[in-house]
Design a protein around this motif. Structure first.
Motif, short mmCIF file in Angstrom:
data_model
loop_
_atom_site.label_atom_id
_atom_site.label_comp_id
_atom_site.label_asym_id
_atom_site.label_seq_id
_atom_site.Cartn_x
_atom_site.Cartn_y
_atom_site.Cartn_z
N LEU A 1 -26.26 -55.29 -11.17
CA LEU A 1 -26.89 -54.15 -10.50
C LEU A 1 -27.42 -53.19 -11.57
O LEU A 1 -26.65 -52.56 -12.29
CB LEU A 1 -25.86 -53.44 -9.60
N ARG B 1 -33.71 -49.67 -11.86
CA ARG B 1 -34.83 -50.31 -11.15
C ARG B 1 -34.75 -50.08 -9.64
O ARG B 1 -35.53 -50.65 -8.88
CB ARG B 1 -34.82 -51.81 -11.42
N ILE C 1 -35.29 -48.41 -6.15
CA ILE C 1 -36.29 -47.51 -5.55
C ILE C 1 -35.75 -46.89 -4.25
O ILE C 1 -36.51 -46.33 -3.47
CB ILE C 1 -37.63 -48.23 -5.30
N PHE C 2 -34.47 -47.03 -4.00
CA PHE C 2 -33.80 -46.39 -2.85
C PHE C 2 -34.42 -46.80 -1.51
O PHE C 2 -34.56 -45.98 -0.61
CB PHE C 2 -33.79 -44.86 -3.01
N CYS C 3 -34.78 -48.06 -1.44
CA CYS C 3 -35.38 -48.56 -0.20
C CYS C 3 -34.33 -48.74 0.89
O CYS C 3 -34.67 -48.91 2.05
CB CYS C 3 -36.10 -49.87 -0.45
N CYS D 1 -30.57 -53.08 0.70
CA CYS D 1 -29.25 -53.67 0.43
C CYS D 1 -28.19 -52.99 1.29
O CYS D 1 -27.23 -53.64 1.73
CB CYS D 1 -28.90 -53.58 -1.05
N ILE E 1 -26.40 -44.92 -0.05
CA ILE E 1 -27.19 -44.03 -0.91
C ILE E 1 -26.58 -42.64 -0.80
O ILE E 1 -26.35 -42.13 0.29
CB ILE E 1 -28.67 -44.08 -0.54
N LEU F 1 -27.68 -45.01 -5.72
CA LEU F 1 -27.04 -46.06 -4.92
C LEU F 1 -25.58 -46.14 -5.34
O LEU F 1 -25.29 -46.22 -6.54
CB LEU F 1 -27.74 -47.40 -5.20
N CYS G 1 -33.20 -57.30 -2.22
CA CYS G 1 -33.75 -56.23 -3.07
C CYS G 1 -35.20 -56.54 -3.45
O CYS G 1 -35.49 -57.60 -4.00
CB CYS G 1 -32.88 -56.08 -4.32
N PRO G 2 -36.12 -55.61 -3.19
CA PRO G 2 -37.54 -55.88 -3.51
C PRO G 2 -37.87 -55.74 -4.99
O PRO G 2 -38.96 -56.07 -5.41
CB PRO G 2 -38.28 -54.81 -2.70
N THR G 3 -36.92 -55.22 -5.78
CA THR G 3 -37.15 -55.04 -7.22
C THR G 3 -36.08 -55.84 -7.98
O THR G 3 -35.32 -56.58 -7.39
CB THR G 3 -37.02 -53.55 -7.60
N ALA H 1 -33.42 -54.62 -9.19
CA ALA H 1 -32.18 -53.82 -9.26
C ALA H 1 -30.95 -54.69 -8.99
O ALA H 1 -29.91 -54.49 -9.62
CB ALA H 1 -32.25 -52.65 -8.28
N ILE H 2 -31.04 -55.61 -8.05
CA ILE H 2 -29.91 -56.51 -7.77
C ILE H 2 -30.37 -57.92 -8.14
O ILE H 2 -31.33 -58.44 -7.55
CB ILE H 2 -29.47 -56.45 -6.30
S1 SF4 Z 1 -32.36 -53.11 -2.22
FE1 SF4 Z 1 -32.65 -52.80 -4.45
S2 SF4 Z 1 -34.19 -51.17 -4.62
FE2 SF4 Z 1 -33.43 -51.12 -2.50
S3 SF4 Z 1 -31.74 -49.59 -2.49
FE3 SF4 Z 1 -30.81 -51.61 -2.88
S4 SF4 Z 1 -30.73 -51.84 -5.11
FE4 SF4 Z 1 -32.16 -50.16 -4.65
#
Ligand code: SF4
Ligand code: FES
Length: 238
Positions: free
Chosen positions: A140, A144, A146-148, A151, A166, A175, A199-201, A203-204
């Motif tokens: 994690l 990266r 983006i607080f989408c 997850c 969050i 997060l 996760c779209p980025t 980050a995970i």
């Molecule tokens: S899915 Fe990825 S980008 Fe979105 S809140 Fe979770 S860790 Fe952050």
């Protein structure tokens, strides 16, 4: 209730309970988005899906489709807004694509290419957030994120585990992991969980699976983001 609405002058059907973005997707019309995913509860945080509905700006992912709505998505103003929002996301975190395993498979990067983003426009924040590498199988990288909230929703609604949340406000938003130590290794997450794949980025990420797919053969190397988004299925449609 169902009926038709128009989007960028095209008449499309919608079904009971659909949001504007979902009605558009089912009709083969891509509205850029990051925090929306078919089959997930709407979140409305990224604002990339902002459209005009009957002359008023709103998020297409949270706005219910209704009969005779006039939706406008494809305008230079909205495209510019989406570009600036994406640039804000890039500077707010550390999105160094050349050293990220998600490059080519990343929705944030895919949207940036779609919007023809060539630079970051704003000064970088260069946050120094933690990288949680404590879990044997899952990494994690908060830099990266983006607080989408995907997850969070996946862990809560699909996996039934509530591993993520969050917390905090404004620029201090972060997060958090639901475990006594706050570390992933002490949470209930497992590598099979939906929350590890949504996760779209970058980050995970799942450990030891990096760089198996060569650059050039990755999802968005081969397909436009619009194509990928339109081929996604809602749980109900599968
Ligand atoms: S899915 Fe990825 S980008 Fe979105 S809140 Fe979770 S860790 Fe952050
Ligand atoms: S997709 Fe609608 S606000 Fe993020």
């Amino acid at each position: 209730m169902s009926g038709t609405l128009t989007i960028d002058g095209k008449t499309i059907p919608f079904a009971e309970g659909q949001s504007v973005i979902e009605a558009a997707r089912c009709a083969g019309i891509y509205i850029p988005h990051l925090c929306h995913r078919p089959g997930y509860a709407p979140h409305g945080s990224c604002k990339l899906c902002t459209v005009f509905v009957n002359g008023r700006k709103t998020s297409a992912c949270t706005f219910p489709a209704a009969a005779n709505q006039n939706v406008v998505s494809d305008t230079p103003e909205l495209k510019q807004d989406r570009l600036r929002l994406t640039q804000m996301l890039f500077v707010e975190g550390n999105h160094f694509c050349p050293s990220c395993e998600k490059s080519g498979n990343c929705q944030l990067q895919g949207v940036a290419y779609h919007l023809r983003m060539l630079d970051n426009h704003y000064p970088h924040f260069y946050p120094q957030r933690e990288v949680d590498a404590s879990h044997p199988d899952i990494l994690l990288d908060h830099n990266r994120c983006i607080f989408c909230n995907l997850c969070v929703r996946a862990s809560r609604d699909k996996d039934g585990k509530n591993v993520f949340a969050i917390a905090g406000r404004g620029i201090n938003k972060r997060l958090i992991v639901n475990s006594a130590s706050g570390k992933l290794k002490d949470s209930a997450i497992s590598v099979e969980d939906e929350a590890t794949r949504v996760c779209p980025t970058g980050a995970i990420l799942i450990k030891r699976s990096g760089y198996q797919l060569p650059i050039g053969q990755r999802l968005y190397d081969q397909h436009q983001i619009s194509e990928v988004a339109l081929s996604m299925q809602d749980d109900h449609e599968q």
